[in-house]
Design an enzyme around this catalytic site. Structure first.
Site, PDB file in Angstrom:
ATOM      1  N   SER A  86       0.799  -1.227   0.000  1.00  0.00           N
ATOM      2  CA  SER A  86       0.000   0.000   0.000  1.00  0.00           C
ATOM      3  C   SER A  86       0.829   1.273   0.000  1.00  0.00           C
ATOM      4  O   SER A  86       0.375   2.290  -0.507  1.00  0.00           O
ATOM      5  CB  SER A  86      -0.961  -0.007   1.190  1.00  0.00           C
ATOM      6  N   HIS A 129      -5.364  -2.834  -3.055  1.00  0.00           N
ATOM      7  CA  HIS A 129      -4.991  -1.879  -4.106  1.00  0.00           C
ATOM      8  C   HIS A 129      -4.887  -2.509  -5.489  1.00  0.00           C
ATOM      9  O   HIS A 129      -4.522  -1.834  -6.445  1.00  0.00           O
ATOM     10  CB  HIS A 129      -3.669  -1.188  -3.749  1.00  0.00           C
ATOM     11  N   LYS A 146     -11.488   1.504  -2.245  1.00  0.00           N
ATOM     12  CA  LYS A 146     -10.400   2.057  -3.051  1.00  0.00           C
ATOM     13  C   LYS A 146     -10.860   2.185  -4.504  1.00  0.00           C
ATOM     14  O   LYS A 146     -11.665   3.049  -4.803  1.00  0.00           O
ATOM     15  CB  LYS A 146      -9.148   1.251  -2.807  1.00  0.00           C
TER      16      LYS A 146
HETATM   17  C1  LIG Z   1      -6.748   0.150   3.038  1.00  0.00           C
HETATM   18  C2  LIG Z   1      -6.225  -1.208   3.335  1.00  0.00           C
HETATM   19  C3  LIG Z   1      -6.867  -2.032   4.264  1.00  0.00           C
HETATM   20  C4  LIG Z   1      -7.977  -1.529   5.139  1.00  0.00           C
HETATM   21  O1  LIG Z   1      -9.155  -1.472   4.452  1.00  0.00           O
HETATM   22  P1  LIG Z   1     -10.311  -0.530   5.015  1.00  0.00           P
HETATM   23  O2  LIG Z   1     -11.514  -0.959   4.281  1.00  0.00           O
HETATM   24  O3  LIG Z   1      -9.863   0.875   4.685  1.00  0.00           O
HETATM   25  O4  LIG Z   1     -10.376  -0.763   6.490  1.00  0.00           O
HETATM   26  C5  LIG Z   1      -6.418  -3.322   4.405  1.00  0.00           C
HETATM   27  N1  LIG Z   1      -5.367  -3.777   3.695  1.00  0.00           N
HETATM   28  C6  LIG Z   1      -4.705  -2.994   2.822  1.00  0.00           C
HETATM   29  C7  LIG Z   1      -3.542  -3.553   2.073  1.00  0.00           C
HETATM   30  C8  LIG Z   1      -5.107  -1.686   2.628  1.00  0.00           C
HETATM   31  O5  LIG Z   1      -4.437  -0.899   1.794  1.00  0.00           O
END
Ligand SMILES: *Cc1c(COP(=O)(O)O)cnc(C)c1O
Length: 400
Positions: free
Chosen positions: A184, A212, A247
């Site tokens: 991330s 992502h 995302k």
């Molecule tokens: C953003 C993210 C999460 C968390 O997800 P949310 O729905 O924002 O709680 C988990 N794992 C990764 C790799 C992320 O980038």
């Protein structure tokens, strides 16, 4: 002053003194490339809305229809009385999209990772995990009580060595390998073909958090597994796939995809799912509309635009002598190291009308503070070129 007040004052002062103090900025209106931040209009280069769907009118319309039909709240946890037909329809659509038997909707990626790891692992089990995994995988691993083996970042040999040491274990003890798909804060990829092969050879479970990658990677937007499968000419299927809907899908929530028994077991035992109110039905409806766009020709077109934007940004940086990593995804970190320098450059960009947040520890390891620049399919070439120009000037001014 009482004990709590003393402690908080002291700790906040430490955070401030280290240039690690963080504040929120207020957005007015919709999230997008053009965004109003703290009352000021600017161009957003630090969003995970990679396909520009967060404010798509069709997605919002799907939510609105569901709001009209189902109201706001789900009313309860899914096992009690909160499981709406919208949730069910989204889970079926996600499973079909990823070509897995089942999917289970969680209220966030954080909840999904904690729920899965805590449900599956116990003290006799082992978790082998990349050192740069998302905080939710780290916390889930700790919470599970399993032996936690951290391996060097995306290093196949390190996984092989850790798995070799599991030989001879009791066949009732589980070994689970967990990794981000796209990392991330760095934008690089987990070595999936190697991990699939190693896990098969050592009877280990592979869990990939593709927060992502979903919607972004692979010709069909199915994420990291589709991306690597095309490259190596065989279908790679991690046993446990997690991805978020907040995302590239521009909504919120997350899901776990896998086989029948996995999902049924999570329904019985994943505490962050069992003991948590189901997301609003309208959110599920919105995510299903976003998924339909991701899966369509338009989705493919947006992915092509996104990749072209990533390429344009990297080429521009190269021409200006800006040192980049080799990330080929929309996450393009500019690692400066020092917190102070990162904050200064972020401020300078903001003055010039660009929003790129400074990412500092504990989000990234000490000494690797960075601007995490993210590209979207919705950026124009002119916006990207101008960002590169301002970045180059900022870096030059620093060096002078
Ligand atoms: C953003 C993210 C999460 C968390 O997800 P949310 O729905 O924002 O709680 C988990 N794992 C990764 C790799 C992320 O980038």
């Amino acid at each position: 002053m009482n004990a709590l007040a003393r402690r908080l004052e002291q700790r906040l002062e430490q955070i401030r003194a280290a240039d690690l103090y963080r504040v929120r900025r207020i957005i007015d209106g919709a999230h997008g490339v053009q965004i109003r931040v703290d009352g000021r209009s600017c161009i957003n280069f630090c969003s995970n809305d990679y396909l520009g769907l967060a404010a798509d009118p069709r997605v919002a319309a799907a939510a609105r229809r569901a709001l009209d039909a189902s109201g706001t709240g789900s009313g309860a946890a899914a096992l009690v009385s909160g499981y709406n037909r919208e949730h069910c329809a989204l889970e079926e659509a996600l499973a079909a999209f990823l070509r897995r038997p089942r999917a289970l909707l969680f209220s966030s990626g954080w909840a999904a990772n904690l729920g899965v790891l805590r449900a599956l692992l116990g003290k006799n089990d082992m978790l082998i995990a990349d050192e740069l995994n998302h905080a939710s995988l780290i916390d889930g691993g700790r919470l599970s009580g399993a032996t936690y083996v951290r391996v060097a970042h995306a290093n196949g040999a390190a996984y092989a060595a850790a798995l070799a040491r599991t030989a001879g274990r009791s066949d009732t003890d589980l070994v689970l390998v967990a990794t981000d798909g796209v990392f991330s804060m760095d934008g690089d990829l987990a070595p999936l073909p190697e991990l699939v092969r190693l896990c098969a050879a050592h009877d280990a479970v592979l869990m990939v958090d593709d927060a992502h990658g979903l919607g972004v990677l692979g010709a069909g937007g199915r994420g990291i597994a589709e991306h690597w499968s095309a490259l190596c000419g065989e279908t790679l299927v991690p046993q446990i796939q997690v991805a978020t809907l907040g995302k590239a899908l521009g909504c919120g929530g997350a899901f776990v995809a896998g086989d029948e028994a996995l999902i049924e077991y999570l329904i019985q035992r994943a505490r962050s799912w069992v003991f948590s109110t189901a997301p609003p039905p309208a959110l599920a409806a919105a995510a299903r509309a976003a998924l339909a766009i991701v899966a369509s020709d338009e989705g493919a077109h947006r992915r092509a635009r996104l990749l072209a934007n990533v390429e344009r940004f990297r080429t521009g940086c190269r021409q200006c002598g800006i040192a980049m990593t080799d990330s080929a995804t929309p996450i393009q970190p500019l690692i400066l190291g020092s917190e102070t320098a990162t904050l200064a450059l972020s401020r300078r960009l903001f003055e010039a009308g660009f929003w790129v947040a400074a990412i500092r520890p504990p989000t990234v390891p000490p000494g690797t503070s960075r601007l995490r620049i993210t590209l979207s399919a919705a950026h124009t070439e002119a916006q990207i070129d101008r960002l590169v120009e301002v970045l180059a000037q900022g870096i030059e001014a620093r060096a002078a």
